[in-house]
Design a protein around this motif. Structure first.
Motif, mmCIF file in Angstrom:
data_model
loop_
_atom_site.group_PDB
_atom_site.id
_atom_site.type_symbol
_atom_site.label_atom_id
_atom_site.label_comp_id
_atom_site.label_asym_id
_atom_site.label_seq_id
_atom_site.Cartn_x
_atom_site.Cartn_y
_atom_site.Cartn_z
ATOM 1 N N ARG A 100 25.845 82.954 40.109
ATOM 2 C CA ARG A 100 26.455 83.439 41.347
ATOM 3 C C ARG A 100 25.953 82.692 42.581
ATOM 4 O O ARG A 100 26.483 82.885 43.677
ATOM 5 C CB ARG A 100 26.156 84.933 41.509
ATOM 6 C CG ARG A 100 26.947 85.814 40.561
ATOM 7 C CD ARG A 100 26.462 87.249 40.630
ATOM 8 N NE ARG A 100 27.365 88.154 39.932
ATOM 9 C CZ ARG A 100 27.122 89.439 39.722
ATOM 10 N NH1 ARG A 100 25.988 89.970 40.168
ATOM 11 N NH2 ARG A 100 27.997 90.196 39.081
ATOM 12 N N ASN A 101 24.957 81.858 42.400
ATOM 13 C CA ASN A 101 24.353 81.134 43.512
ATOM 14 C C ASN A 101 25.117 79.830 43.755
ATOM 15 O O ASN A 101 25.083 78.924 42.921
ATOM 16 C CB ASN A 101 22.889 80.833 43.179
ATOM 17 C CG ASN A 101 22.165 80.115 44.305
ATOM 18 O OD1 ASN A 101 22.755 79.781 45.333
ATOM 19 N ND2 ASN A 101 20.890 79.864 44.106
ATOM 20 N N PRO A 102 25.805 79.688 44.883
ATOM 21 C CA PRO A 102 26.573 78.458 45.133
ATOM 22 C C PRO A 102 25.705 77.203 45.117
ATOM 23 O O PRO A 102 26.171 76.131 44.715
ATOM 24 C CB PRO A 102 27.175 78.691 46.521
ATOM 25 C CG PRO A 102 27.147 80.170 46.714
ATOM 26 C CD PRO A 102 25.938 80.661 45.976
ATOM 27 N N PRO B 220 31.109 81.192 42.004
ATOM 28 C CA PRO B 220 31.907 80.155 42.666
ATOM 29 C C PRO B 220 31.864 78.793 41.976
ATOM 30 O O PRO B 220 32.603 77.881 42.364
ATOM 31 C CB PRO B 220 31.239 80.060 44.039
ATOM 32 C CG PRO B 220 29.790 80.324 43.746
ATOM 33 C CD PRO B 220 29.761 81.312 42.597
ATOM 34 N N ASN B 221 31.006 78.656 40.966
ATOM 35 C CA ASN B 221 30.704 77.329 40.431
ATOM 36 C C ASN B 221 31.610 76.961 39.257
ATOM 37 O O ASN B 221 31.224 77.048 38.088
ATOM 38 C CB ASN B 221 29.233 77.277 39.997
ATOM 39 C CG ASN B 221 28.293 77.687 41.109
ATOM 40 O OD1 ASN B 221 28.485 77.301 42.254
ATOM 41 N ND2 ASN B 221 27.283 78.484 40.785
ATOM 42 N N HIS B 222 32.810 76.528 39.553
ATOM 43 C CA HIS B 222 33.748 76.078 38.526
ATOM 44 C C HIS B 222 34.866 75.295 39.203
ATOM 45 O O HIS B 222 34.978 75.266 40.437
ATOM 46 C CB HIS B 222 34.310 77.257 37.728
ATOM 47 C CG HIS B 222 34.875 78.357 38.581
ATOM 48 N ND1 HIS B 222 36.150 78.320 39.109
ATOM 49 C CD2 HIS B 222 34.324 79.521 39.014
ATOM 50 C CE1 HIS B 222 36.373 79.412 39.812
ATOM 51 N NE2 HIS B 222 35.274 80.166 39.781
ATOM 52 N N GLY B 223 35.690 74.641 38.402
ATOM 53 C CA GLY B 223 36.765 73.830 38.968
ATOM 54 C C GLY B 223 37.956 73.779 38.034
ATOM 55 O O GLY B 223 37.950 74.373 36.951
ATOM 56 N N PRO B 224 38.998 73.054 38.408
ATOM 57 C CA PRO B 224 40.187 72.953 37.559
ATOM 58 C C PRO B 224 39.937 72.060 36.348
ATOM 59 O O PRO B 224 39.058 71.194 36.373
ATOM 60 C CB PRO B 224 41.232 72.335 38.489
ATOM 61 C CG PRO B 224 40.422 71.535 39.466
ATOM 62 C CD PRO B 224 39.146 72.309 39.676
ATOM 63 N N ARG B 225 40.728 72.262 35.307
ATOM 64 C CA ARG B 225 40.653 71.398 34.121
ATOM 65 C C ARG B 225 41.621 70.220 34.298
ATOM 66 O O ARG B 225 42.444 69.939 33.424
ATOM 67 C CB ARG B 225 41.014 72.182 32.862
ATOM 68 C CG ARG B 225 39.990 73.224 32.435
ATOM 69 C CD ARG B 225 40.340 73.788 31.068
ATOM 70 N NE ARG B 225 39.406 74.799 30.602
ATOM 71 C CZ ARG B 225 38.263 74.543 29.969
ATOM 72 N NH1 ARG B 225 37.916 73.286 29.731
ATOM 73 N NH2 ARG B 225 37.480 75.523 29.569
ATOM 74 N N THR B 226 41.526 69.552 35.401
ATOM 75 C CA THR B 226 42.448 68.447 35.673
ATOM 76 C C THR B 226 41.686 67.202 36.089
ATOM 77 O O THR B 226 40.610 67.273 36.692
ATOM 78 C CB THR B 226 43.443 68.824 36.787
ATOM 79 O OG1 THR B 226 42.713 69.209 37.962
ATOM 80 C CG2 THR B 226 44.344 69.965 36.354
ATOM 81 N N ARG B 227 42.285 66.066 35.764
ATOM 82 C CA ARG B 227 41.739 64.762 36.160
ATOM 83 C C ARG B 227 42.906 63.815 36.356
ATOM 84 O O ARG B 227 43.738 63.657 35.462
ATOM 85 C CB ARG B 227 40.790 64.229 35.081
ATOM 86 C CG ARG B 227 40.190 62.852 35.376
ATOM 87 C CD ARG B 227 39.160 62.520 34.308
ATOM 88 N NE ARG B 227 38.552 61.221 34.507
ATOM 89 C CZ ARG B 227 38.928 60.105 33.881
ATOM 90 N NH1 ARG B 227 39.934 60.144 33.006
ATOM 91 N NH2 ARG B 227 38.315 58.961 34.110
ATOM 92 N N ASN B 228 42.967 63.224 37.535
ATOM 93 C CA ASN B 228 44.060 62.308 37.872
ATOM 94 C C ASN B 228 45.428 62.947 37.636
ATOM 95 O O ASN B 228 46.358 62.319 37.118
ATOM 96 C CB ASN B 228 43.944 61.010 37.067
ATOM 97 C CG ASN B 228 42.675 60.246 37.389
ATOM 98 O OD1 ASN B 228 42.157 60.315 38.507
ATOM 99 N ND2 ASN B 228 42.148 59.520 36.404
ATOM 100 N N GLY B 229 45.518 64.225 37.984
ATOM 101 C CA GLY B 229 46.786 64.932 37.876
ATOM 102 C C GLY B 229 47.121 65.449 36.492
ATOM 103 O O GLY B 229 48.154 66.095 36.306
ATOM 104 N N LYS B 230 46.276 65.201 35.495
ATOM 105 C CA LYS B 230 46.539 65.655 34.129
ATOM 106 C C LYS B 230 45.648 66.840 33.798
ATOM 107 O O LYS B 230 44.447 66.820 34.068
ATOM 108 C CB LYS B 230 46.282 64.528 33.128
ATOM 109 C CG LYS B 230 46.541 64.931 31.681
ATOM 110 C CD LYS B 230 46.297 63.775 30.718
ATOM 111 C CE LYS B 230 46.530 64.203 29.281
ATOM 112 N NZ LYS B 230 46.297 63.088 28.316
ATOM 113 N N GLN B 231 46.248 67.867 33.204
ATOM 114 C CA GLN B 231 45.484 69.041 32.806
ATOM 115 C C GLN B 231 45.017 68.890 31.363
ATOM 116 O O GLN B 231 45.754 68.393 30.510
ATOM 117 C CB GLN B 231 46.309 70.315 32.935
ATOM 118 C CG GLN B 231 45.495 71.580 32.641
ATOM 119 C CD GLN B 231 46.315 72.848 32.769
ATOM 120 O OE1 GLN B 231 47.414 72.930 32.252
ATOM 121 N NE2 GLN B 231 45.771 73.829 33.469
#
Length: 320
Positions: free
Chosen positions: A68-70, A34-45
């Motif tokens: 795998r540990n949140p 579960p430990n990840h996020g989008p490659r975006t910042r302030n609407g920019k990828q």
């Protein structure tokens, strides 16, 4: 088909041509990470610009469980076991939480690109962990299997980033980094002092010129077939390096000198050169060969051959 996931969860990175390397499989582990996020910042990828190498300080099993540990709040895109097995934890389109920095730590980074980008490196990095733990690679001394899978993985990442974003990561010391170059305060040694940077950069210079993963797999197949020879050659150079470092030691210097002089009969066969044969001279010549063998130039194979000429006498004398 590249990156096609099979029913058993194996990510099939690419099919080799007949006679090339066996298809290298990556085991997809991301369904429970579960430990990840989008490659975006302030609407920019942001597209990946850098590949970052790490040491896990644990086994592959512990790596799997930790990502795998949140509560851990960490992950990596890939992990490479000491047996050469590859696990993929996070899709390249997502930002793994591996080398994040707060804004006040960014100016302290050694890597120029981190200071230039001025944002959390997770947004533009692809991360690779290497299995390593006490007594087995904690210092960054990866196995031959790890090394060649690592080279393959760099090429795979390069081609995938180009396919997905149209951006090519050109291999160089500015785009292939260690964690210590991003976070020198908290991770001053990662992936370890013994990590083979020179050898990796030399091999990636070759990989850069090879247009497809299939063709590069052919090279890796050959190199892995020669892995035991290369491992023996590197062990010889490493042992001689240890002895050379002890030559000036008051306690161990005489013993180190005697062991190096055991190798004198082989010196004509490895192009020692003119002049008297000394322990320091023997060490210098062998370490020169070791440096050449660690590279990827036209003399690499000849350097390995010459190093292996030392193996019988080193084993006979108990030096190796």
């Amino acid at each position: 088909m590249r990156n096609k996931q099979s029913r058993k969860g194996q990510t099939r990175a690419n099919r080799s041509k007949k006679g090339a390397a066996d298809m290298i499989d990556m085991k997809w582990m991301g369904d429970r990470v579960p430990n990840h996020g989008p490659r975006t910042r302030n609407g920019k990828q942001y597209a990946p610009l850098v590949i970052v190498n790490h040491i896990s300080m644990g086994t592959m099993d512990s790596m799997d469980a930790w990502f795998r540990n949140p509560a851990a709040q960490v992950s990596s895109h890939f992990g490479i076991g000491r047996d050469g097995g590859i696990h993929q934890y996070v899709r390249l389109e997502r930002a793994a939480w591996t080398q994040g920095l707060l804004s006040d730590a960014i100016p302290k980074a050694k890597a120029g690109i981190v200071r230039q980008m001025g944002m959390n490196p997770n947004l533009y990095c692809v991360s690779i962990e290497h299995e390593g733990y006490a007594g087995n690679g904690a210092d960054g001394s990866i196995t031959e299997e790890q090394f060649w899978r690592l080279c393959w993985l760099h090429k795979y990442i390069q081609l995938e980033v180009e396919r997905i974003w149209g951006n090519r990561i050109v291999f160089s010391p500015e785009t292939v980094l260690g964690h210590f170059q991003i976070d020198p305060i908290r991770k001053p040694f990662c992936p370890g002092p013994a990590f083979p940077w020179g050898r990796l950069y030399a091999e990636l210079a070759i990989a850069e010129r090879i247009p497809s993963l299939e063709l590069y797999e052919e090279r890796i197949a050959y190199q892995l077939s020669q892995a035991s020879r290369y491992a023996a050659a590197f062990a010889i150079a490493g042992r001689v390096r240890d002895l050379a470092e002890r030559l000036s030691d008051k306690t161990w210097g005489s013993a180190a000198e005697a062991k190096l002089l055991y190798l004198a009969p082989v010196m004509p066969e490895i192009a020692y050169g003119d002049g008297p044969v000394t322990a320091a001279g023997i060490a210098s010549r062998i370490l020169q060969l070791g440096q050449t063998a660690m590279g990827a130039g036209s003399w690499q194979e000849e350097a390995v051959r010459k190093l292996l000429l030392l193996e019988p006498i080193m084993k006979d004398k108990g030096v190796l």
